[in-house]
Design a protein around this motif. Structure first.
Motif, mmCIF file in Angstrom:
data_model
loop_
_atom_site.group_PDB
_atom_site.id
_atom_site.type_symbol
_atom_site.label_atom_id
_atom_site.label_comp_id
_atom_site.label_asym_id
_atom_site.label_seq_id
_atom_site.Cartn_x
_atom_site.Cartn_y
_atom_site.Cartn_z
ATOM 1 N N SER A 8 6.001 -15.466 -6.277
ATOM 2 C CA SER A 8 5.680 -15.558 -7.706
ATOM 3 C C SER A 8 6.484 -14.593 -8.578
ATOM 4 C CB SER A 8 4.184 -15.306 -7.922
ATOM 5 O OG SER A 8 3.826 -14.006 -7.474
ATOM 6 N N LYS A 9 7.378 -13.797 -7.978
ATOM 7 C CA LYS A 9 8.236 -12.900 -8.768
ATOM 8 C C LYS A 9 9.186 -13.694 -9.643
ATOM 9 C CE LYS A 9 9.717 -8.684 -9.727
ATOM 10 N NZ LYS A 9 8.846 -7.659 -10.325
ATOM 11 N N ASN A 15 -3.316 -21.065 1.205
ATOM 12 C CA ASN A 15 -2.313 -20.896 2.254
ATOM 13 C C ASN A 15 -1.001 -20.301 1.757
ATOM 14 O OD1 ASN A 15 -2.404 -23.549 0.953
ATOM 15 N ND2 ASN A 15 -0.561 -24.009 2.131
ATOM 16 N N THR A 16 -0.829 -20.212 0.452
ATOM 17 C CA THR A 16 0.421 -19.634 -0.067
ATOM 18 C C THR A 16 0.364 -18.113 -0.182
ATOM 19 O OG1 THR A 16 -0.191 -19.790 -2.411
ATOM 20 C CG2 THR A 16 0.856 -21.729 -1.416
ATOM 21 N N PHE A 17 -0.765 -17.519 0.073
ATOM 22 C CA PHE A 17 -0.876 -16.059 -0.001
ATOM 23 C C PHE A 17 -0.517 -15.432 1.350
ATOM 24 C CE2 PHE A 17 -3.556 -17.369 -3.551
ATOM 25 C CZ PHE A 17 -3.126 -16.501 -4.540
ATOM 26 N N LYS A 20 9.093 -8.427 -3.696
ATOM 27 C CA LYS A 20 8.319 -9.475 -3.018
ATOM 28 C C LYS A 20 6.830 -9.349 -3.343
ATOM 29 C CE LYS A 20 9.841 -8.725 1.254
ATOM 30 N NZ LYS A 20 10.150 -9.011 2.662
ATOM 31 N N THR A 21 6.195 -10.485 -3.648
ATOM 32 C CA THR A 21 4.762 -10.504 -3.953
ATOM 33 C C THR A 21 3.998 -11.209 -2.842
ATOM 34 O OG1 THR A 21 4.685 -12.634 -5.129
ATOM 35 C CG2 THR A 21 5.395 -10.697 -6.396
ATOM 36 N N TYR A 60 8.759 -22.620 -15.316
ATOM 37 C CA TYR A 60 7.941 -21.888 -14.354
ATOM 38 C C TYR A 60 7.517 -20.550 -14.963
ATOM 39 C CZ TYR A 60 9.851 -25.391 -11.264
ATOM 40 O OH TYR A 60 10.198 -26.602 -10.708
ATOM 41 N N ILE A 61 6.310 -20.120 -14.631
ATOM 42 C CA ILE A 61 5.771 -18.868 -15.161
ATOM 43 C C ILE A 61 5.575 -17.901 -13.993
ATOM 44 C CG2 ILE A 61 3.964 -17.820 -16.567
ATOM 45 C CD1 ILE A 61 3.246 -20.632 -17.562
ATOM 46 N N ASN A 62 6.196 -16.738 -14.066
ATOM 47 C CA ASN A 62 6.083 -15.815 -12.925
ATOM 48 C C ASN A 62 4.806 -14.980 -13.012
ATOM 49 O OD1 ASN A 62 6.604 -13.754 -14.775
ATOM 50 N ND2 ASN A 62 8.187 -12.790 -13.514
#
Length: 478
Positions: free
Chosen positions: A231-232, A344-346, A356-357, A439-441
């Motif tokens: 998400s960065k 599942n994306t975390f 990196k997030t 896209y919104i970070n």
């Protein structure tokens, strides 16, 4: 706020912060100034001496990377005298440099090559038999290959590992004209951002093992994009080429400067994620696991949408803002529910304190903007009530296929996954880098991506599918 002062560069008046470095002003104003060792993310080092300029009132030329700006300063970056000084310094750099531009993988992107062509050293005064030789094709680790003979000892790579990653794998070994870059004994270049040394190397000393000799850079086309690894939203260049009779292919990602998001760098995992685009692509529509054309899958999807009453859309947080909005509009027409549930994306193991997030998706913030619910309780209830589930690029069900039993399933994916095989209708769609969108970070910054990938057989975009369905619903016919 810093005091602003006036200065003159090559006869043009401009303003800059008092005490700031002259080279930064020159670079920000796109004024050509040769340099090797200076990098805006790494600061001054002053070892290459290539950024010499004339400053009125000074007895001798000064290096722009270590000259603070003063009020009334008059600077010249051009002229016979200063250009001769830089030519002499460049000639020293070339004394032991190998004459291998035609076979160097950095050709076309090499600053030494550029400066050489500007200076016009067409006759060499150096005896090639007396050149100092060093090791070639040294595997440093982390997909980085070193050619010590091509190095100009700018030490950018050393400073990157010291200042940015703080891992200190690289150093300058030996003395005088035998000095070379290398790793310390028993060490490999091994950190999550190691491949950035390739980008900051101004010559062909550090090259990308993954890209070496795959393409000449002058054949590549480039467009601006963002990395979808987390998400960065790191800004990147996408280098691609469409060869005759072949599909457009991505050959590499490179970091693009955005001082508000990723600065000058990106992580190695995001850099190498370009490979995922070409692997395991889903290209042919399926109807009850039998291959069919796109129009047939959309027609059958329309039939299901108009006959089923309890419909649930499950969206991926990697969809663009426009795609989510289009799905929302379609869901409103159908009185359907929309969920963004995607735990599942975390990945806490992926997160670090730099770029990196822990959220490995590109656009989760858009869920909040569009008020799309992503809570588990909402998802569980709506899924239980639904008779038709439409899954758009969300692979949560790959590990939870039992949740789809006794339900009609329509899936839209760009790459093969287990959910496709458990769908009544499966429609292939454009991948992340084949489509344009917003896209919104994680910091709430909106970024627009305009894709320039040109496929021989382009997949349908989600927006095209949704707009086609909305048109069919409005007409009430097939």
């Amino acid at each position: 706020m810093s005091e602003m002062v006036e200065l003159t560069v090559n006869g043009a008046q401009m303003k800059a912060s008092k005490g700031s470095l002259l080279i930064d002003k020159l670079l920000d104003e796109n004024i050509h100034i040769p340099h090797f060792c200076y990098h805006q993310a790494l600061g001054k080092d002053g070892n290459c001496r290539m950024c010499m300029v004339e400053i009125e009132g000074q007895k001798r030329p000064q290096i722009a990377c270590d000259t603070p700006i003063k009020d009334g300063m008059i600077v010249r970056t051009k002229g016979e005298n200063i250009e001769k000084v830089r030519r002499d310094i460049l000639e020293l750099e070339l004394i032991n440099h190998p004459i291998d531009c035609p076979t160097c993988d950095q050709a076309g992107e090499c600053k030494l090559q550029d400066y050489y062509m500007e200076s016009g050293f067409y006759e060499s005064r150096i005896n090639t038999d007396t050149k100092v030789h060093a090791r070639k094709r040294v595997d440093l680790g982390s997909n980085v290959m070193l050619d010590q003979e091509r190095c100009v000892l700018c030490t950018r790579c050393v400073r990157f590992c010291s200042q940015i990653t703080k891992t200190n794998e690289l150093g300058v070994i030996n003395r005088a004209d035998h000095s070379v870059i290398g790793t310390f004994p028993g060490q490999k270049l091994d950190n999550p951002y190691a491949m950035n040394v390739i980008d900051i190397c101004p010559v062909g000393a550090l090259t990308n093992k993954d890209f070496r000799f795959k393409q000449r850079v002058w054949f590549l086309e480039t467009f601006d994009a963002i990395c979808n690894g987390c998400s960065k939203g790191c800004n990147i260049y996408v280098d691609h080429r469409k060869e005759k009779y072949k599909d457009d292919q991505i050959f590499r990602f490179r970091p693009r400067v955005n001082k508000n998001i990723n600065g000058f760098f990106m992580c190695d995992e995001g850099r190498l994620s370009y490979k995922n685009e070409a692997i395991n692509r889903f290209t042919i529509g399926l109807l009850d696991n039998a291959e069919t054309n796109i129009s047939n899958t959309i027609t059958n999807m329309f039939k299901e949408l108009t006959t089923q009453k309890n419909i649930l859309f499950v969206l991926s947080p990697n969809l663009s803002l426009e795609e989510m909005q289009n799905v929302n509009n379609l869901a409103n027409k159908l009185n359907a529910s929309v969920s963004g549930y995607s735990p599942n994306t975390f990945d806490e193991n992926f997160k670090d304190d730099y770029l990196k997030t822990n959220d490995r998706s590109a656009n989760r913030a858009a869920f909040k903007e569009l008020e799309i619910n992503e809570e588990e309780t909402y998802f569980t209830k709506k899924l239980s009530d639904s008779t038709l589930v439409i899954i758009i690029d969300n692979n949560y069900f790959d590990d939870n296929l039992e949740l789809l039993k006794n339900k009609k399933v329509i899936s839209l994916f760009s790459h093969h996954c287990l959910t496709i095989g458990n769908s009544n209708i499966a429609i292939p769609i454009s991948s992340f880098y084949e489509k344009s969108g917003t896209y919104i970070n994680n910091a709430g910054i909106k970024q627009k991506v305009i894709s320039k990938i040109n496929k021989n057989e382009p997949m349908e975009s989600i927006t095209t599918v949704i707009e086609h369905l909305k048109s069919m619903i409005e007409k009430g016919t097939l």
